[in-house]
Design a protein around this motif. Structure first.
Motif, PDB file in Angstrom:
ATOM      1  N   PHE B  56       0.933  -1.248  -0.055  1.00 44.47           N
ATOM      2  CA  PHE B  56      -0.358   0.336  -0.053  1.00 44.47           C
ATOM      3  C   PHE B  56       1.001   1.292  -0.292  1.00 44.47           C
ATOM      4  O   PHE B  56       0.809   2.598  -0.501  1.00 44.47           O
ATOM      5  N   VAL B  57       1.839   1.450   0.785  1.00 40.84           N
ATOM      6  CA  VAL B  57       2.702   2.282   0.525  1.00 40.84           C
ATOM      7  C   VAL B  57       3.766   2.300  -0.372  1.00 40.84           C
ATOM      8  O   VAL B  57       3.581   3.895  -0.405  1.00 40.84           O
ATOM      9  N   ALA B  58       3.903   1.551  -0.846  1.00 40.30           N
ATOM     10  CA  ALA B  58       4.615   1.632  -2.085  1.00 40.30           C
ATOM     11  C   ALA B  58       4.049   2.192  -3.665  1.00 40.30           C
ATOM     12  O   ALA B  58       4.087   2.669  -4.073  1.00 40.30           O
ATOM     13  N   ARG B  59       2.549   1.869  -3.486  1.00 37.11           N
ATOM     14  CA  ARG B  59       2.413   2.279  -3.970  1.00 37.11           C
ATOM     15  C   ARG B  59       2.063   3.757  -4.232  1.00 37.11           C
ATOM     16  O   ARG B  59       1.238   4.688  -5.476  1.00 37.11           O
ATOM     17  N   LEU B  60       1.820   4.364  -2.928  1.00 34.52           N
ATOM     18  CA  LEU B  60       1.564   5.789  -2.676  1.00 34.52           C
ATOM     19  C   LEU B  60       1.958   6.318  -3.237  1.00 34.52           C
ATOM     20  O   LEU B  60       2.925   7.697  -3.510  1.00 34.52           O
ATOM     21  N   ASN B  64       9.999   3.266   0.419  1.00 27.16           N
ATOM     22  CA  ASN B  64      10.079   2.436   1.837  1.00 27.16           C
ATOM     23  C   ASN B  64       8.815   3.284   3.068  1.00 27.16           C
ATOM     24  O   ASN B  64       8.914   3.714   3.003  1.00 27.16           O
ATOM     25  N   TYR B  65       8.790   1.664   3.810  1.00 22.80           N
ATOM     26  CA  TYR B  65       7.675   2.903   5.508  1.00 22.80           C
ATOM     27  C   TYR B  65       8.253   3.706   5.851  1.00 22.80           C
ATOM     28  O   TYR B  65       7.148   4.937   6.169  1.00 22.80           O
ATOM     29  N   PRO B  66       9.732   3.459   6.641  1.00 26.14           N
ATOM     30  CA  PRO B  66       9.698   4.809   7.251  1.00 26.14           C
ATOM     31  C   PRO B  66       9.654   6.110   5.847  1.00 26.14           C
ATOM     32  O   PRO B  66       9.896   7.395   6.521  1.00 26.14           O
ATOM     33  N   GLU B  67      10.489   5.832   4.901  1.00 25.74           N
ATOM     34  CA  GLU B  67      10.159   7.602   4.188  1.00 25.74           C
ATOM     35  C   GLU B  67       8.775   7.456   4.280  1.00 25.74           C
ATOM     36  O   GLU B  67       8.298   9.034   4.180  1.00 25.74           O
TER      37      GLU B  67
END
Lengths: 274, 274
Positions: B56-60, B64-67
């Motif tokens: 999900f985060v990558a699709r946004l 990576n998650y921290p970013e």
DNA sequence: GGAGCGCTGTATCTTATGTTACGTATTTTG
DNA sequence: CAAAATACGTAACATAAGATACAGCGCTCC
């Protein structure tokens, strides 16, 4: 009663060693964001080592760092859900601080309510207009305001002078002043005789006077082209100059905007001189 | 134009698979808090697995998650720093003056929100305590604030000195300073090297430092016993010192109250000297 | 001036977090 | 209805985060 972590911190900050106090101050400075970052980032921001951060958190009564972060997040969640609670509610303000703050906020609002955009624009235009010189002077307690304004204006335009030191010194500067020049005077109660005399003489030489005073108006208002009357009453032994200070900042901003083109170049030139 | 992550999400939520959509909805439901927690917690809250969160985060568009978390934090920081965006009162929305005034009012409120009565009381007590001398100094634009404060304090108690003029002059005054003395420093961006050096030396001599700075904290905070972080952001080319000014006035008032007995006598004596 | 205490930072370790690979389930399409 | 493609979860991995032990230093109090 301690409801927020911020309060908890300010409650115990006195009993903390230097390093942990730095951590506390950094956290309070932009609360609560720093606390949501990693220990490493927190420690870097505070300029201490990571163990110090952990000891700081432990001293606040948390078992470990994640628990501390959770507490901050919960607090944040509560805040975000009820934005009303963010604004200082006057009811709970028991301390000696908020009467002063409330009064100052009122003073600011009242002062600006009696000031129109046009007035400010006119004054800013007069200050931005580079035909003559600009002199600034203030009274016993307001002279710092004159200095403050002079420090800023002197950067964006030439021929800005703050009149300081003994009366005899700036009185002699009268000889340099003429019709094309502007004199900014700060004078609140108790109005200073020496300033009134100075203003009168300057006025007779054709100098345009911009006066910052209180709501009872310094006698200098007689000679002034523009008068800014600020509210000064606060629950203190002293009068407050905060309203005048903010008007000064507003004018500095307005003048800067007007001189944008010329001013920007001048600022670049000044930078390169360092 | 997409300015916030929330907008970005609602923009793309249509094109997401079921699992990721659940993640998106959970995040929006109590934005942005869920995004600040760990992947495991996020996934549990959304009722999906952790890889789904990461996808999900990558699709946004995040690497990576921290970013992703950093982006959320930055957004939150912006919100918390300018409550103006939320507290828009529709009534006073008027001329070109009010942005500056509104920002200043916000700065004042925010500054005092991070200041507790106790902190101010502690500082006031330290300033009122007549064991040693009190020195005040400021930077390029803030020195007038130091002057202002010095002008008041000097009236109600002895041994108050404003350090002015060339660096070499006040640097030499270090020799007079010791453990029992207090040094009040005003330093906002861009922080002045000379002041930092001065503060460091004073600190090594055991002088207690009270620092007035902005929310990003001058490096002097390292050496300071007390730090007051004021908000300075206004819609202008310059930073605003108004918040620090008001804090200074508040402290002046508090110190005056504490020294009431002794101070009143001193004021009478001074009056009779004129 | 010396001894003791307490604070702070470096280095090491352990934990848990984010990440990736892969197999299964589900949906979509021909 | 079948086959392919996509989505999703389980489990193993690597990494970076928080925690701890220890030594050095400065400070305070005799």
């Amino acid at each position: 009663m301690i409801s927020s972590i911020a309060e908890l911190i300010s409650d115990r900050i006195g009993a903390m060693p230097a390093g942990e106090r730095r951590a506390a101050q950094t956290l309070i400075a932009n609360y609560p964001l720093t606390g949501l970052k990693t220990v490493a980032e927190f420690s870097a921001a505070a300029g201490v080592s990571s163990p110090t951060i952990l000891r700081f958190v432990a001293r606040l009564g948390f078992q470990n760092y994640p628990e501390f972060q959770s507490a901050l997040q919960d607090e944040l969640a509560a805040q975000l859900q009820s934005p009303a609670s963010r604004t200082l509610d006057p009811g709970s303000a028991g301390g000696a601080v908020s009467p002063m703050l409330e009064a100052t906020l009122d003073n600011l609002r009242e002062t600006f309510r009696h000031l129109t955009d046009k007035q400010l624009a006119d004054i800013a235009a007069r200050l931005a207009e580079r035909r003559g010189k600009t002199f600034l002077i203030g009274g016993r307690f307001t002279d710092p305001l004159a200095r403050y304004m002079a420090a800023h204006l002197a950067i964006i335009q030439p021929d800005v002078y703050h009149l300081a030191g003994q009366e005899s010194i700036w009185r002699d500067r009268l000889i340099d002043m003429g019709k094309r020049d502007v004199l900014v005077i700060f004078d609140i109660r108790r109005y200073q005789e020496s300033l009134v005399r100075f203003a009168e003489k300057a006025h007779h030489r054709g100098v345009q006077i911009i006066l910052f005073t209180d709501q009872w108006l310094s006698p200098i208002a007689r000679f002034a082209r523009h008068v800014i009357a600020g509210r000064t009453a606060v629950p203190s032994a002293w009068d407050s100059s905060a309203a005048l200070f903010v008007v000064a900042e507003t004018l500095i901003g307005a003048v800067t905007r007007q001189l944008e083109a010329a001013g920007a170049k001048r600022i670049r030139d000044l930078e390169s001189l360092r």
